[in-house]
Design an enzyme around this catalytic site. Structure first.
Site, PDB file in Angstrom:
ATOM      1  N   HIS A  91       0.602  -1.232  -0.113  1.00 44.31           N
ATOM      2  CA  HIS A  91       0.146   0.074   0.041  1.00 44.31           C
ATOM      3  C   HIS A  91       0.919   1.190  -0.111  1.00 44.31           C
ATOM      4  O   HIS A  91       0.892   2.058  -0.869  1.00 44.31           O
ATOM      5  CB  HIS A  91      -0.859  -0.113   1.164  1.00 44.31           C
ATOM      6  CG  HIS A  91      -1.836   1.123   1.188  1.00 44.31           C
ATOM      7  ND1 HIS A  91      -3.143   1.112   0.996  1.00 44.31           N
ATOM      8  CD2 HIS A  91      -1.842   2.350   1.746  1.00 44.31           C
ATOM      9  CE1 HIS A  91      -3.547   2.306   1.221  1.00 44.31           C
ATOM     10  NE2 HIS A  91      -2.763   3.003   1.524  1.00 44.31           N
ATOM     11  N   GLU A  92       1.618   1.240   1.151  1.00 49.85           N
ATOM     12  CA  GLU A  92       2.589   2.436   1.072  1.00 49.85           C
ATOM     13  C   GLU A  92       3.621   2.475  -0.269  1.00 49.85           C
ATOM     14  O   GLU A  92       3.754   3.824  -0.554  1.00 49.85           O
ATOM     15  CB  GLU A  92       3.466   2.418   2.582  1.00 49.85           C
ATOM     16  CG  GLU A  92       2.527   2.461   3.821  1.00 49.85           C
ATOM     17  CD  GLU A  92       1.603   3.627   3.830  1.00 49.85           C
ATOM     18  OE1 GLU A  92       1.517   4.524   3.068  1.00 49.85           O
ATOM     19  OE2 GLU A  92       0.436   3.378   4.608  1.00 49.85           O
TER      20      GLU A  92
ATOM     21  N   HIS B 106       1.698   4.455  -2.736  1.00 51.67           N
ATOM     22  CA  HIS B 106       1.842   5.893  -2.616  1.00 51.67           C
ATOM     23  C   HIS B 106       2.971   6.558  -2.993  1.00 51.67           C
ATOM     24  O   HIS B 106       3.093   7.453  -3.696  1.00 51.67           O
ATOM     25  CB  HIS B 106       1.496   6.217  -0.968  1.00 51.67           C
ATOM     26  CG  HIS B 106       0.237   6.197  -0.395  1.00 51.67           C
ATOM     27  ND1 HIS B 106      -0.873   6.943  -1.141  1.00 51.67           N
ATOM     28  CD2 HIS B 106      -0.420   5.409   0.520  1.00 51.67           C
ATOM     29  CE1 HIS B 106      -2.023   6.936  -0.516  1.00 51.67           C
ATOM     30  NE2 HIS B 106      -1.793   5.731   0.388  1.00 51.67           N
TER      31      HIS B 106
ATOM     32  N   GLU C 212      -4.864   7.650  -3.113  1.00 46.66           N
ATOM     33  CA  GLU C 212      -5.248   6.402  -2.609  1.00 46.66           C
ATOM     34  C   GLU C 212      -5.481   5.146  -3.670  1.00 46.66           C
ATOM     35  O   GLU C 212      -5.235   4.084  -3.475  1.00 46.66           O
ATOM     36  CB  GLU C 212      -6.489   6.502  -1.987  1.00 46.66           C
ATOM     37  CG  GLU C 212      -7.014   5.363  -0.829  1.00 46.66           C
ATOM     38  CD  GLU C 212      -5.781   5.082   0.230  1.00 46.66           C
ATOM     39  OE1 GLU C 212      -4.834   5.905   0.317  1.00 46.66           O
ATOM     40  OE2 GLU C 212      -5.958   4.432   1.091  1.00 46.66           O
TER      41      GLU C 212
HETATM   42 ZN   LIG Z   1      -3.110   5.023   1.757  1.00 50.88          ZN
END
Ligand SMILES: [Zn+2]
Length: 469
Positions: free
Chosen positions: A233-234, A237, A263
């Site tokens: 997830h990170e 980003h 996101e």
């Molecule tokens: Zn996030």
């Protein structure tokens, strides 16, 4: 920071907020923008977008009086601390007066920013996170999603088969986990010469520009997929941040469009890639090789199924990919009602618990795992939550288009080939900075406005076969 430092820290934060605000709203900036606007250039050029976005930032900043900015910074700094203690003790009454003041200040802020024509107060607050997004538009995509999602989650709950949980139960040395998640971030294309990956209590992506991107993740002895999922997830980003153009640092075209688009990037690597069957064809043997004994006996189904377990729970940040969106819808409906004056702060716990029963079939035992679980409202961040589900929606729609334009894309994941997807994201999304609004980008990339269908089709298409329904 020790709790004794709180009061003076909140004064420091308030001062910095005021000083930054004074610079941002200096009359000379207004004059310079007007000069730039007077120059001739074609309306769809990058330069025109740059001026348009600088104008937008300036207008938003000048609409807020310095006293309000300072008061807000001070109150939110204190409130976060009060909230953390209240959450620990599950004591909503202790947090309530602070939240009431935050709501009042948020309403004043919304009135200063200006309510868009035909819109509502919530829109003005959400605009700071998701430019141009309206509560009515959010509701229009959320409600069809909610209906089909509730049916799906119910059907999964009643399903005859459930994926095995063996993967999540395996106990794995934390240093071995850390080394492995780092490999995956690198395989996705995260550039460690322009970024770092460290450990923290809550995973995040920070840093100051595209060549200094800092990610964190967290580990437990079990639940390895949690560490892997939050790292992916990170990393998503981080890949967006690293893909912003360096020659535009400090300018709108060097910045991310919105929280929802941000996101969409994190969710794509975490879910569409990292929870896919083809990804696990590649990752499962690698993990077995790297981790050894604790994973040696697991089958492919244990990995892939274990990464895709759907289980309604109380805590948003621990939610799976399907139920997560219902947590967001509850928060959206509540904050829309609070800001609209239809719900009193005192009535939040009761409404919260009623909605958790209604949406997720759960009886919330205490506010600690109910309405006190999230930090957002204590920071005065109203209008923020929907950006998470908007991110999932944008993500699914972008990913559909990527798959249409690059046949065999997901087959490549099974061979560890992620560069085609990253290149596509760089060209279509990252490299533009704020040149297009989120809505414009969505139409430009996918050829249609945002809709609920790609996300729900994706979830149904993956989860129904996994649960044998
Ligand atoms: Zn996030």
């Amino acid at each position: 920071m020790p709790s004794g430092g709180l009061e003076y820290r909140s004064r420091q934060m308030a001062l910095l907020a005021r000083l930054a605000h004074e610079r941002r709203t200096d009359d000379r900036i207004g004059d310079l923008i007007a000069e730039a606007e007077a120059e001739q250039r074609s309306e769809d050029s990058p330069e025109a977008a740059q001026v348009r976005e600088i104008r937008r930032d300036y207008e938003m900043a000048t609409r807020l009086p310095a006293e309000l900015v300072e008061e807000f910074a001070k109150l939110s700094s204190v409130s976060q601390h009060v909230w953390a203690e209240a959450r620990q003790k599950s004591d909503f009454a202790a947090f309530r007066p602070h939240l009431e003041q935050l709501v009042e200040l948020s309403c004043r802020k919304a009135d200063c920013l200006g309510i868009p024509e035909g819109g509502e107060r919530w829109d003005a607050l959400a605009d700071t996170y998701e430019p141009g997004m309206r509560a009515s538009e959010v509701a229009a995509v959320f409600s069809p999603l909610r209906d089909r999602l509730s049916d799906l989650i119910k059907a999964l709950g009643d399903a005859p088969t459930r994926p095995s949980n063996a993967f999540n139960e395996a106990t794995i040395d934390i240093d071995a986990q850390a080394a492995f998640v780092r490999e995956i971030a690198g395989a996705f294309g995260f550039d460690f010469d322009r970024g770092r990956l460290d450990r923290s209590v809550h995973p995040f992506c920070g840093g100051s520009h595209c060549n200094d991107v800092r990610l964190t993740t967290r580990f437990q002895p079990t639940e390895f997929n949690d560490a892997l999922g939050s790292t992916m997830h990170e990393t998503g980003h981080g890949l967006y941040e690293q893909g912003l153009p360096f020659d535009m640092v400090g300018l709108p075209l060097g910045e991310a469009i919105s929280l929802g688009i941000h996101e969409s990037q994190s969710r794509m690597w975490e879910n569409q890639v990292g929870r896919s069957e083809s990804f696990w064809r590649w990752c499962a043997p690698l993990a077995q090789q790297a981790i050894g004994a604790p994973l040696a006996e697991l089958s492919f189904e244990d990995f892939y199924g274990g990464a895709n377990i759907v289980r309604p729970g109380f805590i948003r940040v621990e939610a799976d990919e399907a139920t997560y969106n219902l947590h967001i819808m509850i928060r959206f409906e509540l904050e829309r009602a609070i800001i609209g004056g239809d719900l009193a702060v005192a009535d939040i716990p009761g409404e919260w618990n009623r909605m958790y029963k209604d949406y997720l079939g759960l009886d919330v035992p205490e506010d600690r795992v109910g309405c006190l679980q999230d930090v957002h409202w204590s920071m005065g961040a109203m209008g923020y939550f929907p950006t998470y589900t908007l991110g999932n929606l944008y993500c699914a729609q972008f990913f559909d288009t990527a798959c249409e334009q690059m046949p065999g894309l997901t087959d490549g994941f099974a061979r560890g080939e992620f560069a085609p997807l990253l290149t596509w994201l760089r060209e279509n999304i990252h490299g533009h900075g704020r040149r297009y609004t989120a809505g414009e980008l969505c139409e430009r990339v996918t050829g249609r406005p945002l809709s609920a269908e790609p996300l729900i089709d994706y979830l149904e298409g993956k989860l129904r076969p996994l649960y044998g329904i």
